[in-house]
Write a protein that holds these residues in place. Sequence first.
Motif, PDB file in Angstrom:
ATOM      1  N   GLN A  17       3.271  14.176   3.473  1.00 34.17           N
ATOM      2  CA  GLN A  17       1.924  13.977   2.940  1.00 34.17           C
ATOM      3  C   GLN A  17       1.983  13.554   1.473  1.00 34.17           C
ATOM      4  N   SER A  18       2.845  14.176   0.694  1.00 35.56           N
ATOM      5  CA  SER A  18       2.983  13.835  -0.722  1.00 35.56           C
ATOM      6  C   SER A  18       3.495  12.404  -0.898  1.00 35.56           C
ATOM      7  N   VAL A  19       4.468  12.030  -0.100  1.00 35.08           N
ATOM      8  CA  VAL A  19       5.017  10.665  -0.173  1.00 35.08           C
ATOM      9  C   VAL A  19       3.954   9.649   0.234  1.00 35.08           C
ATOM     10  N   ASP A  20       3.221   9.933   1.293  1.00 32.83           N
ATOM     11  CA  ASP A  20       2.159   9.029   1.735  1.00 32.83           C
ATOM     12  C   ASP A  20       1.074   8.886   0.674  1.00 32.83           C
ATOM     13  N   ASN A  21       0.696   9.995   0.034  1.00 30.39           N
ATOM     14  CA  ASN A  21      -0.318   9.945  -1.022  1.00 30.39           C
ATOM     15  C   ASN A  21       0.148   9.099  -2.195  1.00 30.39           C
ATOM     16  N   LEU A  22       1.412   9.241  -2.590  1.00 27.44           N
ATOM     17  CA  LEU A  22       1.945   8.439  -3.686  1.00 27.44           C
ATOM     18  C   LEU A  22       1.987   6.967  -3.299  1.00 27.44           C
ATOM     19  N   ALA A  23       2.408   6.662  -2.089  1.00 26.11           N
ATOM     20  CA  ALA A  23       2.448   5.265  -1.631  1.00 26.11           C
ATOM     21  C   ALA A  23       1.052   4.656  -1.638  1.00 26.11           C
ATOM     22  N   ASP A  24       0.053   5.405  -1.205  1.00 24.44           N
ATOM     23  CA  ASP A  24      -1.329   4.916  -1.225  1.00 24.44           C
ATOM     24  C   ASP A  24      -1.799   4.659  -2.650  1.00 24.44           C
ATOM     25  N   LYS A  25      -1.477   5.570  -3.554  1.00 27.50           N
ATOM     26  CA  LYS A  25      -1.867   5.422  -4.960  1.00 27.50           C
ATOM     27  C   LYS A  25      -1.225   4.176  -5.564  1.00 27.50           C
ATOM     28  N   LEU A  26       0.058   3.971  -5.297  1.00 25.21           N
ATOM     29  CA  LEU A  26       0.754   2.795  -5.823  1.00 25.21           C
ATOM     30  C   LEU A  26       0.205   1.508  -5.213  1.00 25.21           C
ATOM     31  N   THR A  27      -0.095   1.529  -3.929  1.00 25.73           N
ATOM     32  CA  THR A  27      -0.668   0.353  -3.268  1.00 25.73           C
ATOM     33  C   THR A  27      -1.991  -0.034  -3.916  1.00 25.73           C
ATOM     34  N   ARG A  28      -2.856   0.943  -4.137  1.00 22.23           N
ATOM     35  CA  ARG A  28      -4.155   0.663  -4.778  1.00 22.23           C
ATOM     36  C   ARG A  28      -3.963   0.107  -6.189  1.00 22.23           C
ATOM     37  N   ALA A  29      -3.071   0.725  -6.954  1.00 21.66           N
ATOM     38  CA  ALA A  29      -2.853   0.289  -8.339  1.00 21.66           C
ATOM     39  C   ALA A  29      -2.349  -1.155  -8.381  1.00 21.66           C
ATOM     40  N   ALA A  71       5.332  -8.856  -7.344  1.00 23.06           N
ATOM     41  CA  ALA A  71       4.768  -9.746  -8.360  1.00 23.06           C
ATOM     42  C   ALA A  71       4.437 -11.109  -7.764  1.00 23.06           C
ATOM     43  N   THR A  72       5.297 -11.619  -6.914  1.00 25.65           N
ATOM     44  CA  THR A  72       5.050 -12.910  -6.270  1.00 25.65           C
ATOM     45  C   THR A  72       3.824 -12.840  -5.374  1.00 25.65           C
ATOM     46  N   ALA A  73       3.719 -11.771  -4.599  1.00 17.83           N
ATOM     47  CA  ALA A  73       2.556 -11.603  -3.728  1.00 17.83           C
ATOM     48  C   ALA A  73       1.270 -11.560  -4.552  1.00 17.83           C
ATOM     49  N   ILE A  74       1.262 -10.795  -5.618  1.00 21.35           N
ATOM     50  CA  ILE A  74       0.076 -10.668  -6.464  1.00 21.35           C
ATOM     51  C   ILE A  74      -0.263 -12.008  -7.105  1.00 21.35           C
ATOM     52  N   ALA A  75       0.734 -12.715  -7.614  1.00 27.78           N
ATOM     53  CA  ALA A  75       0.510 -14.031  -8.227  1.00 27.78           C
ATOM     54  C   ALA A  75      -0.053 -15.026  -7.207  1.00 27.78           C
ATOM     55  N   ASN A  76       0.306 -14.843  -5.936  1.00 27.20           N
ATOM     56  CA  ASN A  76      -0.190 -15.722  -4.870  1.00 27.20           C
ATOM     57  C   ASN A  76      -1.497 -15.236  -4.257  1.00 27.20           C
ATOM     58  N   GLY A  77      -2.053 -14.150  -4.807  1.00 26.43           N
ATOM     59  CA  GLY A  77      -3.334 -13.649  -4.331  1.00 26.43           C
ATOM     60  C   GLY A  77      -3.267 -12.812  -3.073  1.00 26.43           C
ATOM     61  N   ARG A  78      -2.070 -12.372  -2.714  1.00 24.44           N
ATOM     62  CA  ARG A  78      -1.914 -11.551  -1.511  1.00 24.44           C
ATOM     63  C   ARG A  78      -1.874 -10.066  -1.880  1.00 24.44           C
ATOM     64  N   HIS A  79      -2.255  -9.251  -0.943  1.00 23.27           N
ATOM     65  CA  HIS A  79      -2.176  -7.803  -1.142  1.00 23.27           C
ATOM     66  C   HIS A  79      -0.780  -7.318  -0.800  1.00 23.27           C
ATOM     67  N   VAL A  80      -0.409  -6.207  -1.406  1.00 20.87           N
ATOM     68  CA  VAL A  80       0.888  -5.594  -1.136  1.00 20.87           C
ATOM     69  C   VAL A  80       0.670  -4.240  -0.482  1.00 20.87           C
ATOM     70  N   GLN A  81       1.716  -3.739   0.143  1.00 17.78           N
ATOM     71  CA  GLN A  81       1.670  -2.415   0.777  1.00 17.78           C
ATOM     72  C   GLN A  81       2.935  -1.666   0.391  1.00 17.78           C
ATOM     73  N   VAL A  82       2.766  -0.538  -0.258  1.00 22.99           N
ATOM     74  CA  VAL A  82       3.899   0.331  -0.603  1.00 22.99           C
ATOM     75  C   VAL A  82       4.052   1.330   0.534  1.00 22.99           C
ATOM     76  N   ASN A  83       5.263   1.440   1.040  1.00 20.75           N
ATOM     77  CA  ASN A  83       5.550   2.376   2.129  1.00 20.75           C
ATOM     78  C   ASN A  83       6.512   3.439   1.630  1.00 20.75           C
ATOM     79  N   GLY A  84       6.143   4.685   1.827  1.00 19.48           N
ATOM     80  CA  GLY A  84       7.009   5.781   1.430  1.00 19.48           C
ATOM     81  C   GLY A  84       8.038   6.061   2.511  1.00 19.48           C
ATOM     82  N   VAL A  85       9.223   6.436   2.082  1.00 17.39           N
ATOM     83  CA  VAL A  85      10.295   6.761   3.006  1.00 17.39           C
ATOM     84  C   VAL A  85      10.797   8.150   2.687  1.00 17.39           C
TER      85      VAL A  85
END
Length: 87
Positions: A17-29, A71-85
């Motif tokens: 749960q903690s890893v998932d919460n951090l991944a969600d926070k990083l994805t939003r940021a 950075a490339t995805a953001i520069a190209n206007g795409r969204h990113v997804q951070v996945n916790g492991v």
Amino acid sequence: MAKFKFNHGAVDRLLRQSVDNLADKLTRALNNLTPTYQGKPVDEVKVVVQRAWGENSGGGALPEPQLTEFATAIANGRHVQVNGVVG
């Protein structure tokens, strides 16, 4: 003497749960950067991505090649997804 019983399942769930919460926070940021940095040079976006990562991860650094990938995805206007492991 008191006995201590360790609940591995509960600890594993809490960790996941903690890893998932951090991944969600990083994805939003990181995705919040897209409107401002879409179309900008990747090298410029990398600096901002690294800063946002550090601010939202407790000071950690995003390693290559993920830094360039995000950075490339953001520069190209795409969204990113951070996945916790966990493992």
